[in-house]
Design a protein around this motif. Structure first.
Motif, PDB file in Angstrom:
ATOM      1  N   SER A 167      29.581   0.220 -24.238  1.00 16.93           N
ATOM      2  CA  SER A 167      28.872   0.457 -25.500  1.00 16.93           C
ATOM      3  C   SER A 167      29.383  -0.429 -26.629  1.00 16.93           C
ATOM      4  O   SER A 167      28.787  -0.469 -27.696  1.00 16.93           O
ATOM      5  CB  SER A 167      29.014   1.917 -25.929  1.00 16.93           C
ATOM      6  N   PHE A 187      19.523   7.246 -24.911  1.00 14.94           N
ATOM      7  CA  PHE A 187      19.836   6.338 -26.017  1.00 14.94           C
ATOM      8  C   PHE A 187      20.369   7.129 -27.204  1.00 14.94           C
ATOM      9  O   PHE A 187      19.935   8.246 -27.457  1.00 14.94           O
ATOM     10  CB  PHE A 187      18.576   5.572 -26.431  1.00 14.94           C
ATOM     11  N   TRP A 189      19.871   7.377 -30.564  1.00 14.30           N
ATOM     12  CA  TRP A 189      18.909   6.913 -31.567  1.00 14.30           C
ATOM     13  C   TRP A 189      19.521   6.940 -32.952  1.00 14.30           C
ATOM     14  O   TRP A 189      19.261   6.072 -33.767  1.00 14.30           O
ATOM     15  CB  TRP A 189      17.635   7.754 -31.495  1.00 14.30           C
ATOM     16  N   GLY A 190      20.324   7.945 -33.203  1.00 19.43           N
ATOM     17  CA  GLY A 190      20.980   8.028 -34.513  1.00 19.43           C
ATOM     18  C   GLY A 190      22.491   7.991 -34.345  1.00 19.43           C
ATOM     19  O   GLY A 190      23.000   7.699 -33.269  1.00 19.43           O
ATOM     20  N   LYS A 212      28.217   5.747 -29.090  1.00 20.52           N
ATOM     21  CA  LYS A 212      27.996   4.880 -30.252  1.00 20.52           C
ATOM     22  C   LYS A 212      26.524   4.758 -30.606  1.00 20.52           C
ATOM     23  O   LYS A 212      25.681   4.607 -29.724  1.00 20.52           O
ATOM     24  CB  LYS A 212      28.581   3.500 -29.975  1.00 20.52           C
ATOM     25  N   LYS A 213      26.268   4.785 -31.885  1.00 24.56           N
ATOM     26  CA  LYS A 213      24.905   4.654 -32.407  1.00 24.56           C
ATOM     27  C   LYS A 213      24.258   3.358 -31.905  1.00 24.56           C
ATOM     28  O   LYS A 213      24.895   2.314 -31.841  1.00 24.56           O
ATOM     29  CB  LYS A 213      24.993   4.632 -33.926  1.00 24.56           C
ATOM     30  N   GLY A 214      22.986   3.458 -31.541  1.00 24.83           N
ATOM     31  CA  GLY A 214      22.243   2.256 -31.179  1.00 24.83           C
ATOM     32  C   GLY A 214      22.597   1.684 -29.825  1.00 24.83           C
ATOM     33  O   GLY A 214      22.306   0.522 -29.553  1.00 24.83           O
ATOM     34  N   THR A 215      23.235   2.478 -28.969  1.00 23.28           N
ATOM     35  CA  THR A 215      23.555   1.981 -27.633  1.00 23.28           C
ATOM     36  C   THR A 215      23.086   2.981 -26.574  1.00 23.28           C
ATOM     37  O   THR A 215      22.816   4.130 -26.877  1.00 23.28           O
ATOM     38  CB  THR A 215      25.071   1.750 -27.452  1.00 23.28           C
TER      39      THR A 215
ATOM     40  N   TYR B  49      20.207   4.562 -40.959  1.00 24.89           N
ATOM     41  CA  TYR B  49      20.244   5.780 -40.152  1.00 24.89           C
ATOM     42  C   TYR B  49      20.142   5.515 -38.658  1.00 24.89           C
ATOM     43  O   TYR B  49      20.337   6.416 -37.854  1.00 24.89           O
ATOM     44  CB  TYR B  49      19.115   6.726 -40.574  1.00 24.89           C
ATOM     45  N   LEU B  51      17.879   3.855 -35.191  1.00 24.71           N
ATOM     46  CA  LEU B  51      16.498   3.895 -34.699  1.00 24.71           C
ATOM     47  C   LEU B  51      15.940   5.315 -34.682  1.00 24.71           C
ATOM     48  O   LEU B  51      14.789   5.518 -34.306  1.00 24.71           O
ATOM     49  CB  LEU B  51      16.432   3.294 -33.294  1.00 24.71           C
ATOM     50  N   VAL B  52      16.745   6.282 -35.086  1.00 19.16           N
ATOM     51  CA  VAL B  52      16.261   7.656 -35.134  1.00 19.16           C
ATOM     52  C   VAL B  52      15.131   7.810 -36.157  1.00 19.16           C
ATOM     53  O   VAL B  52      14.327   8.734 -36.060  1.00 19.16           O
ATOM     54  CB  VAL B  52      17.444   8.618 -35.426  1.00 19.16           C
ATOM     55  N   ASP B  58      13.813   8.774 -25.672  1.00 23.38           N
ATOM     56  CA  ASP B  58      14.292   8.266 -24.382  1.00 23.38           C
ATOM     57  C   ASP B  58      13.178   7.848 -23.421  1.00 23.38           C
ATOM     58  O   ASP B  58      13.353   6.900 -22.664  1.00 23.38           O
ATOM     59  CB  ASP B  58      15.184   9.300 -23.700  1.00 23.38           C
ATOM     60  N   GLY B 121      18.890  -1.872 -31.163  1.00 28.18           N
ATOM     61  CA  GLY B 121      19.725  -0.788 -31.663  1.00 28.18           C
ATOM     62  C   GLY B 121      20.933  -1.322 -32.425  1.00 28.18           C
ATOM     63  O   GLY B 121      21.435  -0.683 -33.343  1.00 28.18           O
ATOM     64  N   ARG B 122      21.416  -2.479 -32.010  1.00 27.73           N
ATOM     65  CA  ARG B 122      22.585  -3.072 -32.664  1.00 27.73           C
ATOM     66  C   ARG B 122      22.283  -4.522 -33.031  1.00 27.73           C
ATOM     67  O   ARG B 122      22.775  -5.445 -32.395  1.00 27.73           O
ATOM     68  CB  ARG B 122      23.796  -3.028 -31.727  1.00 27.73           C
TER      69      ARG B 122
END
Lengths: 311, 439
Positions: A167, A187, A189-190, A212-215, B49, B51-52, B58, B121-122
């Motif tokens: 991650s 995922f 997402w937040g 971890k966020k975004g992974t 915040y 991608l939420v 999912d 996401g990153r």
């Protein structure tokens, strides 16, 4: 949990040594990175062994643990445990959707609410065939579609058969999620919901903590437990002994209470793998839901309210 | 061109020089800027915040960002169609269309790259693609071909622009100061000597040859992002050709729309004539028929067999939740435009414009239908997830970002037309001289 605290102790010791080594080699305050903490000598000293093998004395007040140090390096984690070929056997005749596997897994990997690495699916192959409960983990395929498509080698296949995610490297493109036919990937997402202490922990691909966020994340076969010679959390949590885990090189799998020769178990009970026709070569085998320990209906009461609604 | 013989060179030059924004131009640009700003604000929220803020989850892990990406890649293909193919095939009426299609290509491919970063996401780890890039991954192939195509299109745009910029430099008293520095920086070395002209012509020919396979690969590789997975609806050997034909159609539709708007707004009736619409109409009909053909292959063959994993997906498209959108995309995006443009009356500017808009709008929804419904039909049942994971409708942030990116493409084209001539002055003059010599 006991093991966690022993490893914590090891971390502390390593941290102290690292701190001292830094202190001996430069004149600067070794705890510079904790700027703001005005450390005053307490007058109480302790004797410690430096990395050069010298016994040195230090004021106790200057000793501060480095929060976490990785026990094994990232490249070691990417290689896997030498000489092992992990496999799992899931006995569908024993599952009644208790969900203890999920709870243990979610807790051990600090998953956020709503996330499940293990999904217990209500399956019915055709209109007139019998329904059954199918716990679904990552299949740790030998020909993993997710690994093929990852553009940055963030998800990888280890020599011990485990497919893991790094991650710290994942860019969050989610191609692996589209590629996985088992929809096993989850995922973040937040920002993951984590306690502060967990969030600050050093990240390891083997523990998958902290999320971890975004992974992307997914079932990791608990390689950190395997290194300690213990079973994955789902295996030890299941009250009905549904999950068997083991090493194909040793040709044995166990659910903690019973141990079988893997090849015999698969042969005698006609084990199979999911979606064999796709050629993904999973490392998770299923034993068919015959001669069941529980009627299918007994699992319905454990269904999540959302799933109940969808039927 | 039928009218060009009556036009003097001075008139051509002054007609085609870039013009200041009028009131309508200002309002148009202002609206586009507003959309972009709103999209940027939504993206700021997404960065903050995660991608939420989108409604992707999912199962539907790719949403309108990815369908927008496919749309941009598709529409950018047109640069190579009009310029390269028409040039190599020596199509005489291409002159007023080439620059329009080239700028559409450059701006669309720019935003294709941007929207894919938005989907990450990153995004701060973008460089990992270069540090840890794995050549086995179709995403890396896409990175390679899209950046190549971007460079080639930009270079093609620039090199065909060179003689025009030198005309702009000479027309300084007419144009005033605003961009004279930029023009000089871009092309002060261009003297139009025979030697320079020879190099330029060779360059254009080489790029036109090279850009065709690159253009084919950008959209083929983009189709492989889907076709290399096992998913019903994506697992198809038809996908590369299907995507390419769709790209040619939406690109040509986009050019028709742009032709109409530039023609009306800049009063270019003498340059973009009814003949051009008539010819483009034939091209669009051919491309629409081709795309329809691939659509029939794509849906009819699996529907004939109705394999179990395909069944849920196909019935939802044909008669289920996505049926209105599906039939809209087929009818409005292909069949109705074909019927409009089959007839000579339909190949007049206004009906062509309407048909072009239909093609483009239909194509946008078509991309959405390619990406999303498939993801809602995985092999295993969708269970042990929150109920919201079973459906997808984009959040306002996603809409804002998607619309912002569309506005961004239009904004680049608008600014380009403000600074540079949207029809090549130089080429129009050369064409005129040639026709005069031959007559």
């Amino acid at each position: 949990m006991e093991n966690k605290s022993t490893s914590r102790r090891q971390f502390l010791a390593a941290g102290i040594l690292a701190g001292i080594a830094a202190g001996c080699s430069s004149k600067k305050n070794p705890f510079d990175k904790y700027a703001g903490d005005d450390v005053k000598a307490s007058g109480e000293t302790v004797k410690l062994l430096s990395v050069d093998g010298e016994i040195i004395e230090m004021d106790k007040a200057f000793l501060k643990p480095v929060p976490d140090l990785p026990t094994i390096s990232n490249s070691e984690e990417r290689k896997g445990i030498n000489g092992k070929k992990f496999a799992m056997v899931i006995d569908l005749s024993r599952c009644k959707n208790v969900g203890a596997c999920k709870t243990a897994c979610n807790h051990a990997h600090q998953l956020s609410p709503g996330q499940n690495w293990i999904k217990v699916l209500e399956m019915q192959d055709a209109d007139h065939t019998a329904p059954y409960w199918q716990p679904t983990t990552c299949m740790h395929c030998d020909s993993p579609p997710c690994v093929k498509v990852c553009p940055v080698d963030a998800t990888f296949k280890r020599q011990d058969g485990i497919v893991l995610i790094d991650s710290d490297r994942c860019i969050g493109c989610r191609f692996c999620m589209a590629a996985c036919p088992y929809s096993t990937r989850v995922f973040n997402w937040g920002e993951p919901v984590l306690e502060k202490e967990v969030a600050e922990q050093h990240y390891s691909c083997e523990t998958s903590i902290p999320q971890k966020k975004g992974t992307v994340s997914k079932c990791d076969f608990c390689p950190d437990m395997a290194r300690k010679g213990e079973l994955p959390h789902c295996v030890s949590a299941c009250p009905n002994g549904v999950y068997f885990f083991g090493d194909m090189n040793e040709d044995s799998v166990t659910n903690g209470a019973e141990t079988f020769r893997f090849s015999d178990l698969i042969k005698d009970k006609a084990g199979y793998r999911l979606m064999e026709d796709l050629g993904t070569k999973p490392r998770v085998y299923y034993l068919p839901p015959v001669n069941r320990n529980f009627p299918f209906e007994s699992g319905l009461e454990n269904e999540s309210p959302e799933d109940k609604m969808t039927h | 061109m039928e009218n060009s013989t009556v036009l003097t060179s001075e008139q051509i030059t002054s007609d085609l020089l870039p013009q200041k924004f009028g009131k309508r131009g200002m309002i148009w640009t202002g609206i586009l800027l507003l959309f972009c700003a709103f999209g940027a604000f939504a993206y700021y929220r997404q960065l903050k915040y995660g991608l939420v803020v989108t409604n992707m989850r999912d199962y539907v892990s790719w949403g309108i960002y990815i369908s927008n990406f496919v749309f941009f890649v598709a529409i950018s293909l047109v640069g190579s169609l009009i310029t390269a193919i028409f040039r190599l095939a020596n199509v005489p009426w291409r002159t007023p269309l080439t620059r329009i299609s080239e700028i559409i290509a450059v701006s669309a491919i720019t935003f294709a790259a941007l929207i894919i970063i938005v989907d990450m996401g990153r995004p701060e780890r973008l460089l990992n693609l270069f540090i840890h890039g794995r050549l086995q991954s179709p995403i890396i192939w896409d990175v390679i071909v899209i950046s190549t195509y971007f460079c080639l299109s930009l270079f093609l745009l620039y090199i065909t622009l060179l003689p025009d910029i030198s005309i702009l430099i000479n027309a300084r008293e007419k144009l005033g100061k605003p961009f004279s520095k930029l023009y000089r920086w871009l092309a002060s070395y261009w003297k139009g000597t025979t030697a320079q002209e020879k190099i330029r012509n060779r360059c254009i020919t080489i790029i036109c040859i090279v850009i065709i396979p690159v253009a084919f690969s950008i959209h083929t590789v983009t189709s492989w992002l889907f076709a290399t997975t096992y998913r019903p609806g994506w697992d198809s050997t038809n996908f590369g050709a299907y995507f390419i034909s769709g790209a040619f159609l939406v690109g040509a539709g986009g050019v028709v729309v742009a032709m109409y708007i530039f023609r009306r707004y800049y009063n270019l009736e003498k340059y973009i004539t009814e003949k051009h619409f008539e010819k483009m109409g034939r091209v669009v009909v051919l491309l629409a028929l081709l795309y329809l053909y691939f659509n029939i292959n794509e849906y009819l063959v699996p529907a004939f067999k109705m394999k179990k994993p395909e069944e849920a997906h196909l019935t939802q498209l044909f008669a289920g939740e996505y049926a209105p959108l599906f039939w809209f995309a087929i009818l409005v995006g292909m069949i109705i435009p074909i019927f409009i443009m089959l007839f000579k009356k339909g190949r007049k500017p206004l009906p062509m414009f309407i048909a072009g808009v239909m093609v483009v709008v239909g194509a946008w929804f078509k991309r959405y239908l390619i990406v999303t419904p498939t993801l809602l039909h995985p092999f295993l049942p969708m269970e042990d997830v929150p109920a919201s994971y079973h459906h997808y409708f984009p959040s306002w942030e996603e809409w804002a970002i998607a619309m912002g990116s569309l506005a961004g493409v239009l904004l680049i084209i608008t600014f380009f037309a403000r600074v540079f001539p949207i029809i090549s002055i130089y080429k129009t003059l050369t064409d005129k001289n040639e026709t005069q010599q031959s007559s």
